[in-house]
Write a protein that holds these residues in place. Structure first.
Motif, PDB file in Angstrom:
ATOM      1  N   GLN A 338     -45.608  20.029  26.456  1.00  0.00           N
ATOM      2  CA  GLN A 338     -46.865  19.607  27.081  1.00  0.00           C
ATOM      3  C   GLN A 338     -47.896  20.727  27.136  1.00  0.00           C
ATOM      4  O   GLN A 338     -49.095  20.486  26.986  1.00  0.00           O
ATOM      5  CB  GLN A 338     -46.603  19.091  28.500  1.00  0.00           C
ATOM      6  CG  GLN A 338     -46.011  17.696  28.564  1.00  0.00           C
ATOM      7  CD  GLN A 338     -46.123  17.106  29.959  1.00  0.00           C
ATOM      8  OE1 GLN A 338     -47.147  17.266  30.623  1.00  0.00           O
ATOM      9  NE2 GLN A 338     -45.066  16.426  30.402  1.00  0.00           N
ATOM     10  N   ARG A 339     -47.455  21.972  27.359  1.00  0.00           N
ATOM     11  CA  ARG A 339     -48.397  23.094  27.426  1.00  0.00           C
ATOM     12  C   ARG A 339     -49.187  23.204  26.125  1.00  0.00           C
ATOM     13  O   ARG A 339     -50.401  23.369  26.125  1.00  0.00           O
ATOM     14  CB  ARG A 339     -47.633  24.395  27.678  1.00  0.00           C
ATOM     15  CG  ARG A 339     -48.545  25.623  27.760  1.00  0.00           C
ATOM     16  CD  ARG A 339     -47.735  26.909  27.778  1.00  0.00           C
ATOM     17  NE  ARG A 339     -46.796  26.924  28.886  1.00  0.00           N
ATOM     18  CZ  ARG A 339     -45.907  27.896  29.071  1.00  0.00           C
ATOM     19  NH1 ARG A 339     -45.826  28.886  28.198  1.00  0.00           N
ATOM     20  NH2 ARG A 339     -45.086  27.867  30.103  1.00  0.00           N
ATOM     21  N   TYR A 342     -51.829  20.163  25.605  1.00  0.00           N
ATOM     22  CA  TYR A 342     -53.125  20.224  26.271  1.00  0.00           C
ATOM     23  C   TYR A 342     -54.015  21.340  25.705  1.00  0.00           C
ATOM     24  O   TYR A 342     -55.233  21.183  25.644  1.00  0.00           O
ATOM     25  CB  TYR A 342     -52.920  20.399  27.780  1.00  0.00           C
ATOM     26  CG  TYR A 342     -52.484  19.117  28.443  1.00  0.00           C
ATOM     27  CD1 TYR A 342     -53.419  18.151  28.806  1.00  0.00           C
ATOM     28  CD2 TYR A 342     -51.131  18.846  28.677  1.00  0.00           C
ATOM     29  CE1 TYR A 342     -53.023  16.965  29.398  1.00  0.00           C
ATOM     30  CE2 TYR A 342     -50.726  17.669  29.265  1.00  0.00           C
ATOM     31  CZ  TYR A 342     -51.672  16.710  29.624  1.00  0.00           C
ATOM     32  OH  TYR A 342     -51.284  15.529  30.201  1.00  0.00           O
ATOM     33  N   GLN A 343     -53.410  22.452  25.254  1.00  0.00           N
ATOM     34  CA  GLN A 343     -54.221  23.517  24.652  1.00  0.00           C
ATOM     35  C   GLN A 343     -54.738  23.096  23.277  1.00  0.00           C
ATOM     36  O   GLN A 343     -55.926  23.241  22.974  1.00  0.00           O
ATOM     37  CB  GLN A 343     -53.396  24.807  24.528  1.00  0.00           C
ATOM     38  CG  GLN A 343     -53.149  25.517  25.848  1.00  0.00           C
ATOM     39  CD  GLN A 343     -52.539  26.897  25.644  1.00  0.00           C
ATOM     40  OE1 GLN A 343     -52.535  27.440  24.540  1.00  0.00           O
ATOM     41  NE2 GLN A 343     -52.014  27.471  26.714  1.00  0.00           N
ATOM     42  N   ALA A 346     -57.194  20.019  23.260  1.00  0.00           N
ATOM     43  CA  ALA A 346     -58.538  20.380  23.726  1.00  0.00           C
ATOM     44  C   ALA A 346     -59.361  20.936  22.564  1.00  0.00           C
ATOM     45  O   ALA A 346     -60.549  20.606  22.406  1.00  0.00           O
ATOM     46  CB  ALA A 346     -58.439  21.405  24.856  1.00  0.00           C
ATOM     47  N   TYR A 405     -42.933  14.809  25.247  1.00  0.00           N
ATOM     48  CA  TYR A 405     -43.776  14.748  26.440  1.00  0.00           C
ATOM     49  C   TYR A 405     -42.962  14.819  27.727  1.00  0.00           C
ATOM     50  O   TYR A 405     -43.193  15.651  28.589  1.00  0.00           O
ATOM     51  CB  TYR A 405     -44.615  13.470  26.409  1.00  0.00           C
ATOM     52  CG  TYR A 405     -45.741  13.473  27.425  1.00  0.00           C
ATOM     53  CD1 TYR A 405     -46.904  14.210  27.193  1.00  0.00           C
ATOM     54  CD2 TYR A 405     -45.620  12.748  28.617  1.00  0.00           C
ATOM     55  CE1 TYR A 405     -47.929  14.219  28.117  1.00  0.00           C
ATOM     56  CE2 TYR A 405     -46.646  12.764  29.539  1.00  0.00           C
ATOM     57  CZ  TYR A 405     -47.795  13.491  29.300  1.00  0.00           C
ATOM     58  OH  TYR A 405     -48.806  13.517  30.224  1.00  0.00           O
ATOM     59  N   ASN A 465     -58.189  14.120  28.308  1.00  0.00           N
ATOM     60  CA  ASN A 465     -57.469  13.420  29.374  1.00  0.00           C
ATOM     61  C   ASN A 465     -57.638  11.915  29.259  1.00  0.00           C
ATOM     62  O   ASN A 465     -56.686  11.139  29.440  1.00  0.00           O
ATOM     63  CB  ASN A 465     -57.948  13.903  30.745  1.00  0.00           C
ATOM     64  CG  ASN A 465     -57.516  15.331  31.036  1.00  0.00           C
ATOM     65  OD1 ASN A 465     -56.381  15.697  30.767  1.00  0.00           O
ATOM     66  ND2 ASN A 465     -58.413  16.143  31.558  1.00  0.00           N
TER      67      ASN A 465
END
Length: 492
Positions: A338-339, A342-343, A346, A405, A465
């Motif tokens: 997950q880390r 999201y990086q 983005a 996830y 998101n």
């Protein structure tokens, strides 16, 4: 006396008064001119003096008086420089005579001892003073105190001596090249019209070998022979041995360009192949040998074997890369976590905003996976998740990537892919999972299915998101109506 005679005398008197006024003005202008010249001379950073052919001092500035420790207010008119003991002892008399005889400027250095006993070094710039017919009438001298420069030169000579002593005993490989023939050849090429040596060598690569043969090895130390694997009884005549043709030509070309452009101060990493065939990485630094700064005809090359350091650096970089990679990887499946999601997502969304390209996202969840865990245990459940992750990853090509996830949930990111193509990719993954028999521990075989929710930026979201939420919403909706299916996000 007649009236006409009186008038004539008056006219003569008036004329004489006019002459007198012009004389006074000329005298005043001359005094001002001399005053300005004296001011300029006294303000000059160099000592200055002029003498006539007999050696009589015609003029001297304050700086020169300071250099000779003469009183600046002393009347120098009767002084004959040839009879001045301080000047005579310096030996500059012979140079003054040489300047007069040869009728050309010369530069000479002489020591000078002041009355106080302190020693300084003076540099004399002597120029003959000539009239329109070329007759020498005297000498103009400009004098510089170069004591500090002389000290620096002496220190440089001492440094050169010590350099020679250290050269042979240095643990660093050192080789000294005589590039005078090479520079002469390059100057001839320049005279023949070659201005772009890079283009010249590209067009005539055979010139690289010819130029390289003009370099002579003037000196070397034992560390150099050891580095190159050369027998001490078989020293090299030329420069480096071309043990590796490709690397040799690259290095030779660079050295030739350095010599052509007059910039020998170069530091670079290069690969060398020794006479035994061993490849080494060295850090090479070129320096001009003292005394050859103007001609650049003698250059020293210092080489440090950094092969082990480079290998250690490469291993460290690989270790750091693996560490960073592991920080973004799921320990069970090997997929991204997950880390990373999201990086990376983005950045993908930001790029899509700039370029107007889409980013699609698949949110998937295994169907009835709790039954597998309840029936075959958590270990087999973990094995099943790992194998499903492999199935998902096998369907993807960069820049697409999959994310573990949570539990039995996965996310697939598809940069640059529209919704229709993303639906097709989801179906490819769904079909592969459905048609695969997953073999677990103790020969246990299971058939699995999964459900999918698909959404696309910017059609269904304005940021990452919202994109994740849209795909999750589509997944939730499709699982309400059935399993082993694909749902497309529908906005309301």
């Amino acid at each position: 006396m007649t009236t006409s005679e009186i008038e004539d005398l008056r006219r003569q008197l008036a004329h004489l008064k006019g002459i007198e006024q012009r004389y006074l003005k000329a005298e005043e202008a001359l005094m001002n001119f001399e005053k300005r010249n004296r001011l300029i001379g006294d303000s000059a950073p160099l000592g200055m003096f002029t003498i006539d052919m007999q050696g009589n001092l015609i003029g001297i500035n304050r700086k020169m008086c300071e250099l000779l420790s003469w009183h600046p207010n002393l009347n120098m008119a009767p002084v004959n420089l040839m009879n001045c003991e301080a000047i005579a002892l310096s030996g500059v008399h012979a140079d003054i005579q040489r300047c007069i005889v040869k009728k050309r400027a010369i530069v000479v250095d002489h020591p000078h001892t002041a009355p106080q006993g302190n020693h300084i070094h003076l540099r004399y710039y002597l120029s003959p003073i000539m009239d329109d017919q070329g007759t020498v009438n005297g000498v103009l001298a400009m004098v510089e105190n170069y004591t500090h420069l002389k000290q620096a030169e002496d220190a440089l000579k001492d440094s050169e001596r010590r350099y020679r002593q250290l050269f042979q005993s240095a643990p660093i490989a050192l080789v000294e090249w005589d590039v005078s023939d090479l520079k002469q050849y390059l100057e001839q090429l320049r005279a023949d019209g070659v201005s772009d040596f890079k283009q010249f060598l590209d067009q005539q690569p055979q010139q690289i070998l010819h130029c390289w043969e003009l370099i002579k090895t003037a000196d070397y130390n034992l560390a150099f022979l050891k580095l190159m694997g050369i027998c001490i009884h078989e020293p090299p005549d030329g420069a480096f041995l071309p043990t590796d043709v490709e690397e040799f030509l690259s290095m030779a070309r660079e050295v030739i360009l350095v010599a052509a452009e007059g910039n020998p101060d170069v530091e670079r990493e290069t690969a060398l192949v020794t006479t035994s065939g061993k490849r080494k990485t060295v850090l090479a630094k070129s320096l001009v040998i003292s005394g050859h700064e103007e001609t650049l005809e003698r250059v020293a090359i210092a080489m440090v074997d950094i092969s082990q350091r480079k290998a250690a650096e490469a291993a460290l970089k690989e270790s750091e890369r693996r560490f960073r990679e592991q920080a973004f990887r799921d320990g069970l499946t090997g997929l991204y976590n997950q880390r990373y999601l999201y990086q990376a997502l983005a950045k993908k969304v930001e790029h899509a905003q700039r370029t107007g390209t889409p980013v699609s996202l698949i949110f998937m969840d295994m169907d009835y996976f709790k039954r597998v865990v309840d029936t075959y245990g958590h270990i087999n459940g973990s094995h099943a998740i790992r194998k499903v992750a492999h199935s998902i990853d096998s369907c993807l090509e960069q820049p697409a990537f999959a994310v573990a996830y949570a539990g039995d949930e996965f996310v697939v990111v598809l940069p640059g892919m529209q919704i229709e193509h993303a639906l097709g990719k989801a179906d490819e993954i769904r079909t592969l999972i459905r048609d695969t028999v997953y073999v677990l521990d103790k020969g246990v075989e299971v058939n699995l299915t999964a459900s999918f929710g698909v959404a696309t930026f910017p059609d269904h979201a304005t940021d990452l998101n919202e994109l994740i939420a849209a795909a999750d919403h589509a997944l939730f909706a499709i699982k309400q109506t059935g399993k082993n299916a694909i749902g497309r996000f529908i906005s309301y």
